[in-house]
Design a protein around this motif. Sequence first.
Motif, mmCIF file in Angstrom:
data_model
loop_
_atom_site.group_PDB
_atom_site.id
_atom_site.type_symbol
_atom_site.label_atom_id
_atom_site.label_comp_id
_atom_site.label_asym_id
_atom_site.label_seq_id
_atom_site.Cartn_x
_atom_site.Cartn_y
_atom_site.Cartn_z
ATOM 1 N N PHE A 78 28.635 34.313 56.442
ATOM 2 C CA PHE A 78 27.306 33.378 56.037
ATOM 3 C C PHE A 78 27.880 31.995 56.454
ATOM 4 C CE2 PHE A 78 25.661 30.398 53.121
ATOM 5 C CZ PHE A 78 24.475 30.590 53.147
ATOM 6 N N ARG A 96 21.406 31.707 59.250
ATOM 7 C CA ARG A 96 21.549 32.464 57.993
ATOM 8 C C ARG A 96 20.538 33.201 57.303
ATOM 9 N NH1 ARG A 96 24.741 27.161 55.251
ATOM 10 N NH2 ARG A 96 27.029 27.669 56.288
ATOM 11 N N GLN A 102 24.763 37.166 56.789
ATOM 12 C CA GLN A 102 24.749 36.991 55.151
ATOM 13 C C GLN A 102 25.858 37.772 54.699
ATOM 14 O OE1 GLN A 102 21.015 37.868 53.276
ATOM 15 N NE2 GLN A 102 19.850 36.094 54.417
ATOM 16 N N GLN A 107 22.789 40.268 51.309
ATOM 17 C CA GLN A 107 22.937 41.007 52.463
ATOM 18 C C GLN A 107 22.321 42.379 51.904
ATOM 19 O OE1 GLN A 107 25.483 43.294 52.987
ATOM 20 N NE2 GLN A 107 25.000 43.948 54.904
#
Length: 423
Positions: A78, A96, A102, A107
């Motif tokens: 990230f 991002r 992420q 994520q």
Amino acid sequence: MRAAPGPGAPPVPDVFDPRRYADGVPHSAYRVLRDHHPVAWQEESEVLGWPAGPGFWAVTRHADVVRVLKDSATYSSFLGATQIRDPDPADLPFIRSMMLNQDPPDQGRLRRLVSRAFTPRRVDHFASVARERARTLLGRAVREAREGDGTRDLVAAVTDDYALLNLADLLGVPECDRGLLLHWTRRVIGYQDPDEAGPAVLGPTGKPVDPRSPAMLRDMFAYARELAVFKRNHPADDVMTTLAADPELAPAELEMFFFLLTVAGNDTVRGAAPGGLLALAEHPESYDGLRSGRHRLGTAVEELLRVHPPVLTFRRTAAVDTELAGRRLRAGDKVVVFHASANHDERAFADPHRLDLSRAPNPHVSFGDGPHVCLGAHFARLQLRVLYEEIVREVPSLHTAGPPGRLVSNFINGIKSLPLHVT
């Protein structure tokens, strides 16, 4: 001096310059790094019109690569995204928003959402379609070779179309629009290679504009929005229909998924398939063993992925001060893992430069590891297995008819042309 070698150690070789990869993966340089500088500082000089960067740590041993990929708390996707080159700070919030860039737990939420569409059942449904496509493309290539000099460029004749059309079927992209997927892939993935991306688009300062920037992706995202509307009105059994109907997926997230699946989904097989065919053509005894049934195809696919991973590098950013292989890393340092080096690490693989289609176990990292392990790995393996099955059935022997054309890239292990004798 972060990169000062120890007494008697050879100098740290440059494995950043994308032009080094136009002649093949620099395995000898990787070996020097693994043996003497397993975590080595790399200068990030200005090259091919792209500006210089602050430098990064190159991680080349298998165990260290796996450690970095699994430890997202220490090595973040990230903070600085996942490409070696730093994005423009103004673009970073946009970049991002993609799942690839992420960290958990955000994520994981996005991965679970897209997994609903990217199911093994749906992927397996495409096996018969992929097989018929492989037979059609290969049959045409062999006929054209017989009518000519006995050779064909299997990238142009088979593998590019095979990867593209399979992905388009899975996503649900109309046939008339499928060329767009290849255009976008070349523009984003092949940006370091003028043959793939074309002339760079220059910004107000005269420097190239990052192909991942919002300005350069505007046409792709507009198409994704239009396709989502179409799928809501005309649902079908495809990934975009499922994503477009998911109430938990924000419109911007859907656009980012379309970008990720289009580029990564296409280029994984587009890079791996010709790499595997090249390895088989260069090792006729292995190809004979595959044809005779001495090697199991599933095991062979894993070995071909090991020797030719489609992705060369991925970047992380140190979230905290830490230590890796005896090196002190500071928070904010770029940390780049080298997949092809890890796959040829003598500490993890016996005789790693030997093609062994029966190699087991085979803990390669061609699809990554940890929370970001490739979501489409099942789909990619299926396509590769089907393609190699049909090659073995259709072509009694494979031999190179000239050197392959390789992508100028320190990111994708791409092959642009592959002339083979196929009759």
